[in-house]
Design an enzyme around this catalytic site. Sequence first.
Site, PDB file in Angstrom:
ATOM      1  N   SER A 298       0.845  -1.191   0.000  1.00 27.46           N
ATOM      2  CA  SER A 298       0.000   0.000   0.000  1.00 27.46           C
ATOM      3  C   SER A 298       0.884   1.246   0.000  1.00 27.46           C
ATOM      4  CB  SER A 298      -0.951  -0.035   1.198  1.00 27.46           C
ATOM      5  OG  SER A 298      -1.958   0.928   1.065  1.00 27.46           O
ATOM      6  N   ASP A 381      -9.120  -4.894  -5.391  1.00 25.76           N
ATOM      7  CA  ASP A 381      -8.649  -3.834  -4.498  1.00 25.76           C
ATOM      8  C   ASP A 381      -9.339  -2.519  -4.853  1.00 25.76           C
ATOM      9  OD1 ASP A 381      -7.193  -2.048  -2.932  1.00 25.76           O
ATOM     10  OD2 ASP A 381      -5.296  -3.080  -3.271  1.00 25.76           O
ATOM     11  N   HIS A 410      -7.706  -5.334  -0.716  1.00 30.29           N
ATOM     12  CA  HIS A 410      -6.542  -4.613  -0.188  1.00 30.29           C
ATOM     13  C   HIS A 410      -5.872  -5.438   0.913  1.00 30.29           C
ATOM     14  CE1 HIS A 410      -4.088  -1.084  -0.245  1.00 30.29           C
ATOM     15  NE2 HIS A 410      -4.231  -0.884   1.053  1.00 30.29           N
TER      16      HIS A 410
END
Length: 431
Positions: A298, A381, A410
């Site tokens: 991320s 995601d 995610h």
Amino acid sequence: MKLLAHFSLFLGLLSITLKAQNTPAPIKLVDIILTANHSDWNYKLNEEATVKISVLRYGSAVENAEIEYQYGSEQLTPEKKGTLKLENGVGEINIGTMNNPGFRQLKVQAKIDGYVYKNEIKAAYAPFDIQPTVKLPKDFDVFWNKAKAENNKIPTDAQVTYKPELSTATVDIYLVRLQNYKLGHYFYGYLSKPKDNKKHPVLFNPPGAGVKKIVPFTSYAEKGFISFTTEIHGVNPEMNESDFQEMRKNLSDYWAINLNDKNNYYYKAVYLGCVRAIDFLTSLPEYDQKNVVVTGGSQGGALTIVTAGIDNRVNYISAFYPALSDNSGFLYNRAGGWPSMFSDKYQNNSPEKTSTMEYYDVVNFAKKIKIPGFYSAGYNDNTCPPTSTLAAFNSVTAPKEIVITPISAHWRFGETDDQSIKWLREKCGIQ
């Protein structure tokens, strides 16, 4: 006093009993299963995608279930909404096609006995042909070389404190404070070193998004690395809770701070902090003088790519679903990266802000990478949309490999983590 002690013990046992009696279910009572007609969820341009929908309870079809659905280009306003009654709990929806590389997204939900159950799926159209929308400034290299040179004048002023209470039988833990960007500006990290008095590869592990207190992470050290896991905001993990909450409140939407000024944008200190982390790791006497690794997911995936693009001491990286990638996508009617700063939600698309972001977009650092990399992403995601993460991956011209698990949102599977660590260990010659 004895009575009070017995009462406290009773309350403790009652709390444990109630928790045991009310353990949350690890699975859903009703599942909505979405099955693309291509098992890898990949389609050619102008090819139509169909999705089979199954609503199951206890693994069996829910009779006469009705679903609501919507579909269209990823993260954009849906092109079509509707309802569909499923015969024998099964139905099918044609979600259309695309004539440009990208993703189409189907969202469905069903209301069963008063409860709403949801699921979604994204179909990929020529995903490895997705090109970024963000422009590369002509003075990109000049800008960052100057920033690094200025940062080199700032003393590291490293403060390293051994933490025996956090250490394990095989790993020593240290709390580290480093100065960066300007005098008096610090960030923190936990250093984890194997207790074997040997030389090791060093591994930088930048953080995901948010303002939070970091915790020690020993897994990389247990696998043969000297690792450094950091935060980016100057949050001492030992600060008191009231000060932490005040700092957290002041840093909400930190990604937007000074977005109209490329020289003072919030992430300038963050990116230079990544270089400072490498300065620190490569100064350690236990560093093997050969292998510098960066890995994260991320925002941490973004900083992994940034570090490799800005610091030629890095040898190998492993980046998962990088944020801050192709941020300008929303200005071109397609999904942009986290934090969707140019979407309609934020109304940030002034020339000054879009120009600043060109110097900080992960895509432009990906173009600078010259070392091997392991990458991974999932199609489902919605935080770091695959349109944006693939735009970054496709911009890398160095040796690379990617693991796509379409069903991942995610997060990532343990199997993918294992592949990443195995890849890094092999590259660094760890037996």
